[in-house]
Design an enzyme around this catalytic site. Structure first.
Site, PDB file in Angstrom:
ATOM      1  N   THR A  14      -3.787  -9.065   3.357  1.00 30.44           N
ATOM      2  CA  THR A  14      -4.177  -8.818   1.967  1.00 30.44           C
ATOM      3  C   THR A  14      -3.124  -9.348   0.992  1.00 30.44           C
ATOM      4  O   THR A  14      -3.444 -10.049   0.030  1.00 30.44           O
ATOM      5  CB  THR A  14      -4.322  -7.298   1.750  1.00 30.44           C
ATOM      6  OG1 THR A  14      -5.190  -6.804   2.761  1.00 30.44           O
ATOM      7  CG2 THR A  14      -4.882  -6.959   0.404  1.00 30.44           C
ATOM      8  N   VAL A 134       8.539  -1.482  -3.008  1.00 29.88           N
ATOM      9  CA  VAL A 134       8.675  -0.190  -3.698  1.00 29.88           C
ATOM     10  C   VAL A 134       7.638  -0.057  -4.810  1.00 29.88           C
ATOM     11  O   VAL A 134       7.659  -0.815  -5.773  1.00 29.88           O
ATOM     12  CB  VAL A 134      10.087  -0.043  -4.323  1.00 29.88           C
ATOM     13  CG1 VAL A 134      10.225   1.302  -5.008  1.00 29.88           C
ATOM     14  CG2 VAL A 134      11.168  -0.209  -3.269  1.00 29.88           C
ATOM     15  N   GLY A 189      -9.252   1.972   2.082  1.00 30.20           N
ATOM     16  CA  GLY A 189      -8.168   1.026   2.382  1.00 30.20           C
ATOM     17  C   GLY A 189      -6.845   1.378   1.732  1.00 30.20           C
ATOM     18  O   GLY A 189      -5.939   0.554   1.667  1.00 30.20           O
ATOM     19  N   GLU A 192      -2.081   3.609   5.167  1.00 30.16           N
ATOM     20  CA  GLU A 192      -1.462   2.708   6.139  1.00 30.16           C
ATOM     21  C   GLU A 192      -2.315   2.695   7.410  1.00 30.16           C
ATOM     22  O   GLU A 192      -3.145   3.585   7.622  1.00 30.16           O
ATOM     23  CB  GLU A 192      -0.059   3.214   6.500  1.00 30.16           C
ATOM     24  CG  GLU A 192       0.902   3.259   5.346  1.00 30.16           C
ATOM     25  CD  GLU A 192       1.270   1.878   4.822  1.00 30.16           C
ATOM     26  OE1 GLU A 192       1.882   1.097   5.552  1.00 30.16           O
ATOM     27  OE2 GLU A 192       0.915   1.583   3.664  1.00 30.16           O
ATOM     28  N   ASP A 203       6.240   6.861   4.386  1.00 28.46           N
ATOM     29  CA  ASP A 203       6.076   5.642   3.569  1.00 28.46           C
ATOM     30  C   ASP A 203       6.800   5.820   2.225  1.00 28.46           C
ATOM     31  O   ASP A 203       7.586   4.960   1.805  1.00 28.46           O
ATOM     32  CB  ASP A 203       4.563   5.411   3.369  1.00 28.46           C
ATOM     33  CG  ASP A 203       4.240   4.376   2.319  1.00 28.46           C
ATOM     34  OD1 ASP A 203       4.131   3.200   2.674  1.00 28.46           O
ATOM     35  OD2 ASP A 203       4.088   4.752   1.132  1.00 28.46           O
ATOM     36  N   LYS A 207      10.500   4.119   0.418  1.00 29.70           N
ATOM     37  CA  LYS A 207      10.620   3.582  -0.946  1.00 29.70           C
ATOM     38  C   LYS A 207      11.734   4.309  -1.702  1.00 29.70           C
ATOM     39  O   LYS A 207      12.529   3.688  -2.420  1.00 29.70           O
ATOM     40  CB  LYS A 207       9.269   3.730  -1.667  1.00 29.70           C
ATOM     41  CG  LYS A 207       8.154   2.938  -0.978  1.00 29.70           C
ATOM     42  CD  LYS A 207       6.772   3.329  -1.492  1.00 29.70           C
ATOM     43  CE  LYS A 207       5.681   2.600  -0.729  1.00 29.70           C
ATOM     44  NZ  LYS A 207       4.337   3.136  -0.942  1.00 29.70           N
TER      45      LYS A 207
HETATM   46  N1  HSE Z   1      -0.177   3.208   1.911  1.00 35.16           N
HETATM   47  C1  HSE Z   1       0.632   3.100   0.755  1.00 35.16           C
HETATM   48  C2  HSE Z   1       0.113   4.060  -0.286  1.00 35.16           C
HETATM   49  C3  HSE Z   1       0.629   1.742   0.115  1.00 35.16           C
HETATM   50  O1  HSE Z   1      -0.852   4.784  -0.043  1.00 35.16           O
HETATM   51  O2  HSE Z   1       0.686   4.126  -1.349  1.00 35.16           O
HETATM   52  C4  HSE Z   1       1.701   0.828   0.540  1.00 35.16           C
HETATM   53  O3  HSE Z   1       2.956   1.372   0.604  1.00 35.16           O
END
Ligand code: HSE
Length: 428
Positions: A14, A134, A189, A192, A203, A207
């Site tokens: 993507t 980030v 979508g 992750e 995740d 960041k």
């Molecule tokens: N899966 C992450 C989110 C996006 O839901 O923010 C990419 O870091």
């Protein structure tokens, strides 16, 4: 004619496809801003023949991203394959080692190997940039390294996982249960590949580790972040928080204290009327507090093709202009060793405790809190089910040690039917 900047693109998912679209669609604008043309020269991905809806015929193809990184006709490699180690790290090291700039969206790799990669970039006289890792399209790293470079930063906060914010706000808006909304987030979508990284807080913590290092001039220290996910937050918590004037957010906080940097990523109650409290859906928000500027709040899309490619191209244009900044805003050798600080600051907490509905049980909970030195601010008992009743308590400000002692005492009570829930109330 001025030499073009020649890009090797490693990864055509993507985000990679989004980069191709911007480079093709905005070529004259990018050239004007960078002072030289920006061109993709070669690409690499796992599957050569997949239709990605973009024309790749003008680019050389490499099956092996490391071979792409070693090509001699490139100035810069964009790494958008993902993964903490493996091909992403090998490609990044090969590109830096052969004198090419690297722009990456890879938060896991940067959170784990940021120091090594920053040192390698500097040793080779090239740039390493990670804005896209980030908070998606929000220029958070650039805000810290450039616009706020004159400030001593005291606190960084962020809602940096769109999936979690989507789940929490959708549960509140529709009354739907956690599992159902998580399924929706996966279908849309946002999540992750393994949504545990989202809902477990990992995740967003990666960041936070990157922003904290950049804000405080320390080496990246992902392992010392206190991480709690949103899995145990239920609809009742969200509704009760709303009744009390709060909303629940997966909030990251990195704070400079006298003893070091305190970093935590956890569900928090925040005032519903605050900017953080009003953040809806997959949108991300980062907040910086600087000694000269005060508070800066940035919000915007935290993921997706366009926003992430936008962040990548910001870094690419800088490097094409010859603006080579150290990865974390100051030379890697000057980044301080991490000095993690425990979250010792006092805070109020929201507690949910499932109790046997029998005479005297509330008194036992109140006694457990009292013995731990915790004062109750508000307390309610709500809907009884099967002889049990959830009790909701908002405490006055207390330290984490006292809270943990109280939770231990409460869990040990015979009348306590499940592990109590404690959610910090954050002053945002
Ligand atoms: N899966 C992450 C989110 C996006 O839901 O923010 C990419 O870091």
């Amino acid at each position: 004619m001025t030499q073009p900047l020649r890009i090797g693109l490693a990864g055509l998912g993507t985000v990679g496809t989004g980069v191709v679209k911007i480079v093709q669609r905005q070529a004259p604008m990018l050239a004007a801003r960078a002072g030289r043309p920006i061109e993709i020269a070669a690409v690499s991905a796992r599957s050569r023949h997949r239709d990605r809806g973009v024309d790749l015929s003008g680019y050389a193809w490499e099956d092996d991203p490391v071979a792409l990184a070693r090509r001699t006709d490139l100035d810069l490699v964009i790494e958008v394959m993902g993964g903490e180690n493996g091909p992403a790290k090998a490609t990044t090291m090969a590109a830096l080692g052969s004198g090419k700039h690297v722009v990456t969206a890879n938060k896991a790799m940067m959170a784990r190997h940021g120091q090594l990669l920053a040192e390698t970039a500097e040793a080779n006289g090239v740039g390493l940039r990670f804005e896209a890792a980030v908070a998606g399209g929000i220029p958070a790293v650039k805000a810290l390294t450039e616009g706020l470079a004159g400030n001593a930063i005291s606190r960084v906060m962020g809602v940096m996982n769109g999936t979690c914010n989507y789940i929490l706000t959708k549960m509140e808006a529709t009354g739907a249960a956690y599992d159902k909304v998580l399924e929706e987030a996966k279908k849309l979508g946002y999540a992750e590949a393994d949504p545990t990284f989202d809902v477990g807080g990992f995740d967003a913590a990666q960041k936070l580790a990157l922003l904290s290092a950049t804000a405080f001039g320390t080496q990246v220290d992902y392992d010392r972040i206190l991480i709690e996910g949103i899995e145990r937050v239920n609809l009742a918590d969200i509704e009760h928080a709303a009744e009390l004037g709060y909303r629940i957010k997966l909030l990251g906080v990195a704070r400079k204290t006298r003893s070091g940097v305190e970093m935590r990523m956890q569900p928090c109650l925040v005032p519903a009327h605050s900017a953080v409290g009003q953040l809806e859906g997959v949108t991300n928000m980062v907040v910086f507090e600087g000694d000269a500027v005060g508070r800066i709040t940035l919000s915007g899309p935290g993921a997706g093709e366009g926003p992430t490619a936008s962040a990548i191209m910001g870094d690419v244009v800088d490097l094409a202009r010859g603006f080579v900044l150290p990865a974390f805003g100051q030379p890697a050798a000057t980044l301080a060793s991490p000095t993690p600080a425990n979250a010792t600051g006092e805070a109020s907490y929201y507690l949910r405790i499932l109790l046997t509905d029998a005479p005297g049980t509330l008194a036992k909970v109140a006694a457990a809190l009292g013995e731990s030195g915790i004062s109750i601010n508000r307390m309610r008992q709500v809907q009884h089910t099967g002889g049990a009743a959830p009790v909701l308590i908002v405490t006055h400000e207390t330290g984490r040690d006292a809270l943990d002692a109280a939770l231990g005492r409460i869990s040990a009570l015979e009348v306590c039917r499940e592990e109590p829930i404690a959610i910090r109330i954050e002053d945002v």
